[in-house]
Write a protein that holds these residues in place. Structure first.
Motif, PDB file in Angstrom:
ATOM      1  N   THR A  57      49.244  30.250  39.302  1.00  0.00           N
ATOM      2  CA  THR A  57      48.314  30.832  38.535  1.00  0.00           C
ATOM      3  C   THR A  57      46.888  29.924  38.052  1.00  0.00           C
ATOM      4  OG1 THR A  57      50.132  32.178  37.690  1.00  0.00           O
ATOM      5  CG2 THR A  57      48.179  32.120  36.371  1.00  0.00           C
ATOM      6  N   ARG A  58      47.356  28.631  37.822  1.00  0.00           N
ATOM      7  CA  ARG A  58      46.142  27.812  37.625  1.00  0.00           C
ATOM      8  C   ARG A  58      45.169  27.761  38.823  1.00  0.00           C
ATOM      9  NH1 ARG A  58      47.661  28.521  33.262  1.00  0.00           N
ATOM     10  NH2 ARG A  58      49.223  29.376  34.031  1.00  0.00           N
ATOM     11  N   GLY A  59      45.493  27.780  39.937  1.00  0.00           N
ATOM     12  CA  GLY A  59      44.492  27.938  41.005  1.00  0.00           C
ATOM     13  C   GLY A  59      44.054  29.350  41.053  1.00  0.00           C
ATOM     14  N   ASN A  60      44.649  30.284  40.860  1.00  0.00           N
ATOM     15  CA  ASN A  60      44.047  31.669  40.765  1.00  0.00           C
ATOM     16  C   ASN A  60      43.037  31.731  39.885  1.00  0.00           C
ATOM     17  OD1 ASN A  60      45.606  32.014  43.236  1.00  0.00           O
ATOM     18  ND2 ASN A  60      47.159  33.251  42.022  1.00  0.00           N
ATOM     19  N   VAL A  61      43.418  31.690  38.669  1.00  0.00           N
ATOM     20  CA  VAL A  61      42.674  32.052  37.650  1.00  0.00           C
ATOM     21  C   VAL A  61      41.462  30.934  37.576  1.00  0.00           C
ATOM     22  CG1 VAL A  61      42.346  32.042  34.777  1.00  0.00           C
ATOM     23  CG2 VAL A  61      44.419  33.180  35.887  1.00  0.00           C
ATOM     24  N   TYR A  62      41.749  29.519  37.618  1.00  0.00           N
ATOM     25  CA  TYR A  62      40.346  28.853  37.502  1.00  0.00           C
ATOM     26  C   TYR A  62      39.511  28.817  38.980  1.00  0.00           C
ATOM     27  CZ  TYR A  62      42.395  28.374  33.060  1.00  0.00           C
ATOM     28  OH  TYR A  62      42.788  28.471  31.593  1.00  0.00           O
ATOM     29  N   GLY A  63      40.325  29.185  39.983  1.00  0.00           N
ATOM     30  CA  GLY A  63      39.394  29.273  41.134  1.00  0.00           C
ATOM     31  C   GLY A  63      38.490  30.220  40.929  1.00  0.00           C
ATOM     32  N   ALA A  64      38.910  31.543  40.439  1.00  0.00           N
ATOM     33  CA  ALA A  64      37.910  32.811  40.087  1.00  0.00           C
ATOM     34  C   ALA A  64      36.907  32.247  39.034  1.00  0.00           C
ATOM     35  CB  ALA A  64      38.784  33.913  39.327  1.00  0.00           C
ATOM     36  N   LEU A  65      37.170  31.519  38.053  1.00  0.00           N
ATOM     37  CA  LEU A  65      36.110  30.810  37.300  1.00  0.00           C
ATOM     38  C   LEU A  65      35.240  30.209  37.852  1.00  0.00           C
ATOM     39  CD1 LEU A  65      35.088  30.415  34.446  1.00  0.00           C
ATOM     40  CD2 LEU A  65      36.503  28.328  34.294  1.00  0.00           C
ATOM     41  N   GLY A  66      35.637  29.315  39.008  1.00  0.00           N
ATOM     42  CA  GLY A  66      34.773  28.319  39.564  1.00  0.00           C
ATOM     43  C   GLY A  66      33.826  29.266  40.597  1.00  0.00           C
ATOM     44  N   HIS A  74      24.121  29.557  42.172  1.00  0.00           N
ATOM     45  CA  HIS A  74      23.467  29.883  43.179  1.00  0.00           C
ATOM     46  C   HIS A  74      22.401  31.094  42.871  1.00  0.00           C
ATOM     47  CE1 HIS A  74      25.545  27.734  46.238  1.00  0.00           C
ATOM     48  NE2 HIS A  74      26.529  28.382  46.012  1.00  0.00           N
ATOM     49  N   GLN A  75      22.494  31.971  41.858  1.00  0.00           N
ATOM     50  CA  GLN A  75      21.522  32.979  41.524  1.00  0.00           C
ATOM     51  C   GLN A  75      20.691  32.609  40.468  1.00  0.00           C
ATOM     52  OE1 GLN A  75      24.212  36.342  40.165  1.00  0.00           O
ATOM     53  NE2 GLN A  75      24.793  36.885  42.054  1.00  0.00           N
ATOM     54  N   GLY A  76      20.845  31.270  39.897  1.00  0.00           N
ATOM     55  CA  GLY A  76      20.148  30.844  38.866  1.00  0.00           C
ATOM     56  C   GLY A  76      20.273  31.453  37.657  1.00  0.00           C
ATOM     57  N   ILE A  77      21.592  31.985  37.370  1.00  0.00           N
ATOM     58  CA  ILE A  77      21.679  32.562  35.965  1.00  0.00           C
ATOM     59  C   ILE A  77      22.493  31.628  35.095  1.00  0.00           C
ATOM     60  CG2 ILE A  77      21.165  35.172  36.892  1.00  0.00           C
ATOM     61  CD1 ILE A  77      24.029  35.589  37.108  1.00  0.00           C
ATOM     62  N   VAL A  78      22.942  30.600  35.784  1.00  0.00           N
ATOM     63  CA  VAL A  78      23.957  29.605  35.017  1.00  0.00           C
ATOM     64  C   VAL A  78      23.065  28.504  35.235  1.00  0.00           C
ATOM     65  CG1 VAL A  78      25.986  28.330  34.879  1.00  0.00           C
ATOM     66  CG2 VAL A  78      26.098  30.828  35.327  1.00  0.00           C
ATOM     67  N   GLU A  79      23.040  27.548  34.128  1.00  0.00           N
ATOM     68  CA  GLU A  79      22.195  26.340  34.354  1.00  0.00           C
ATOM     69  C   GLU A  79      23.320  25.112  34.698  1.00  0.00           C
ATOM     70  OE1 GLU A  79      19.134  25.011  31.724  1.00  0.00           O
ATOM     71  OE2 GLU A  79      18.904  27.320  31.102  1.00  0.00           O
ATOM     72  N   PRO A  80      23.116  24.058  35.285  1.00  0.00           N
ATOM     73  CA  PRO A  80      24.191  23.198  35.606  1.00  0.00           C
ATOM     74  C   PRO A  80      24.215  22.064  34.439  1.00  0.00           C
ATOM     75  CG  PRO A  80      22.281  22.698  37.031  1.00  0.00           C
ATOM     76  CD  PRO A  80      21.972  23.962  36.181  1.00  0.00           C
ATOM     77  N   ARG A  81      24.606  22.558  33.289  1.00  0.00           N
ATOM     78  CA  ARG A  81      24.468  21.808  32.133  1.00  0.00           C
ATOM     79  C   ARG A  81      25.457  22.407  31.136  1.00  0.00           C
ATOM     80  NH1 ARG A  81      18.377  21.887  31.585  1.00  0.00           N
ATOM     81  NH2 ARG A  81      18.921  23.450  30.134  1.00  0.00           N
ATOM     82  N   LEU A  82      26.151  21.579  30.468  1.00  0.00           N
ATOM     83  CA  LEU A  82      27.309  21.906  29.542  1.00  0.00           C
ATOM     84  C   LEU A  82      26.677  22.211  28.497  1.00  0.00           C
ATOM     85  CD1 LEU A  82      30.265  19.214  30.129  1.00  0.00           C
ATOM     86  CD2 LEU A  82      30.016  21.632  30.671  1.00  0.00           C
ATOM     87  N   LEU A  83      26.196  23.487  28.203  1.00  0.00           N
ATOM     88  CA  LEU A  83      25.471  23.869  26.873  1.00  0.00           C
ATOM     89  C   LEU A  83      26.020  25.512  26.688  1.00  0.00           C
ATOM     90  CD1 LEU A  83      22.825  25.554  28.016  1.00  0.00           C
ATOM     91  CD2 LEU A  83      21.803  23.442  28.206  1.00  0.00           C
ATOM     92  N   GLN A  85      25.851  29.149  27.010  1.00  0.00           N
ATOM     93  CA  GLN A  85      25.454  30.105  27.936  1.00  0.00           C
ATOM     94  C   GLN A  85      26.241  31.267  27.797  1.00  0.00           C
ATOM     95  OE1 GLN A  85      24.058  28.219  32.017  1.00  0.00           O
ATOM     96  NE2 GLN A  85      24.930  26.583  31.094  1.00  0.00           N
ATOM     97  N   ARG A  86      25.821  32.435  27.464  1.00  0.00           N
ATOM     98  CA  ARG A  86      26.638  33.538  27.278  1.00  0.00           C
ATOM     99  C   ARG A  86      27.488  33.800  28.394  1.00  0.00           C
ATOM    100  NH1 ARG A  86      25.803  37.658  23.419  1.00  0.00           N
ATOM    101  NH2 ARG A  86      27.027  39.449  23.771  1.00  0.00           N
ATOM    102  N   ARG A  87      27.096  33.928  29.722  1.00  0.00           N
ATOM    103  CA  ARG A  87      27.648  34.112  30.794  1.00  0.00           C
ATOM    104  C   ARG A  87      28.974  33.184  31.119  1.00  0.00           C
ATOM    105  NH1 ARG A  87      25.036  37.673  34.128  1.00  0.00           N
ATOM    106  NH2 ARG A  87      22.778  38.226  33.481  1.00  0.00           N
ATOM    107  N   ASN A  90      31.524  33.578  28.270  1.00  0.00           N
ATOM    108  CA  ASN A  90      32.565  34.837  28.332  1.00  0.00           C
ATOM    109  C   ASN A  90      33.159  34.438  29.789  1.00  0.00           C
ATOM    110  OD1 ASN A  90      31.062  36.004  26.660  1.00  0.00           O
ATOM    111  ND2 ASN A  90      29.784  37.398  27.811  1.00  0.00           N
ATOM    112  N   ALA A  91      33.034  33.779  30.791  1.00  0.00           N
ATOM    113  CA  ALA A  91      33.803  33.546  31.722  1.00  0.00           C
ATOM    114  C   ALA A  91      34.932  32.577  31.610  1.00  0.00           C
ATOM    115  CB  ALA A  91      32.928  33.117  33.203  1.00  0.00           C
ATOM    116  N   VAL A  92      34.554  31.669  30.881  1.00  0.00           N
ATOM    117  CA  VAL A  92      35.653  30.566  30.318  1.00  0.00           C
ATOM    118  C   VAL A  92      36.672  31.409  29.272  1.00  0.00           C
ATOM    119  CG1 VAL A  92      35.803  28.661  28.888  1.00  0.00           C
ATOM    120  CG2 VAL A  92      34.201  28.662  30.612  1.00  0.00           C
ATOM    121  N   ALA A  93      36.144  32.024  28.536  1.00  0.00           N
ATOM    122  CA  ALA A  93      36.902  32.689  27.518  1.00  0.00           C
ATOM    123  C   ALA A  93      37.994  33.848  28.455  1.00  0.00           C
ATOM    124  CB  ALA A  93      36.248  33.627  26.555  1.00  0.00           C
ATOM    125  N   ALA A  94      37.445  34.472  29.448  1.00  0.00           N
ATOM    126  CA  ALA A  94      38.410  35.404  30.159  1.00  0.00           C
ATOM    127  C   ALA A  94      39.366  34.563  30.936  1.00  0.00           C
ATOM    128  CB  ALA A  94      37.333  36.344  31.134  1.00  0.00           C
TER     129      ALA A  94
END
Length: 192
Positions: A57-66, A74-83, A85-87, A90-94
């Motif tokens: 389950t760790r692999g499945n859940v966090y693989g999907a997060l990854g 790749h789409q440019g909607i997430v910046e590669p920084r720890l700040l 970011q709504r998206r 939301n993905a981390v919370a889910a």
């Protein structure tokens, strides 16, 4: 880039993290064989039954997060920084909610399976759920921080996150899943 160059790039980017994953898997196996872990499995039979599902389950859940993070990069909607970011939040919370819910379900399923088998007595349900949920919460923290830090750092250096996510999630999930399972067993009083 031609096919040969593409294969070489994937191999070059993946090999170091795959080697680290191999070392992590061996370490996780070592922790599983410690006397404290063996004592916990003997004292609480539901833990051994739950272990493969818990780690998977760790692999499945966090693989999907990854995968969501990689797609966002790749789409440019997430910046590669720890700040913030709504998206990303939301993905981390889910992922955390899914991981905790699945851990409680795994504990309940393990308890139920052992309860209906003649001559088998499972660990107390409350303690089994406590151990798995506590381990899931601790593992989630390390997985999220480790995954984000390593993928963002790799991406900023030009490494394709798709080459990193699988081995990172597998390694962090197995190593810290087993370690935090032992810590949780100690915290709940399963082992001393």
């Amino acid at each position: 880039m031609d096919a040969r160059g593409s294969v070489w790039t994937i191999y070059r980017e993946s090999l170091p993290v795959l080697l680290a994953s191999l070392a992590g898997g061996i370490f996780a196996g070592f922790v599983l064989g410690t006397p404290a872990m063996v004592e916990g499995f003997e004292s609480y039979p539901g833990l051994l039954l739950a272990l493969p599902a818990f780690l998977a389950t760790r692999g499945n859940v966090y693989g999907a997060l990854g995968a969501r993070i990689a797609s966002g990069l790749h789409q440019g909607i997430v910046e590669p920084r720890l700040l913030w970011q709504r998206r990303l939040v939301n993905a981390v919370a889910a992922a955390v909610i899914n991981g905790l819910t699945m851990s409680a379900f795994i504990a309940l399923a393990s308890w139920t399976i052992l309860s209906v088998q003649p001559g088998r007595s499972p660990a107390p349900l409350f303690e089994l759920v406590g151990v798995l949920v506590l381990a899931a919460l601790a593992t989630a923290t390390v997985l999220i921080v480790g995954l984000l830090a390593l993928v963002f750092a790799g991406y900023r250096r030009g490494v394709d996150p798709d080459n990193l996510i699988g081995p990172i999630v597998t390694t962090l999930g197995d190593v810290f899943g087993v370690v935090f399972l032992l810590v949780s067993m100690t915290a709940v009083g399963v082992v001393t």
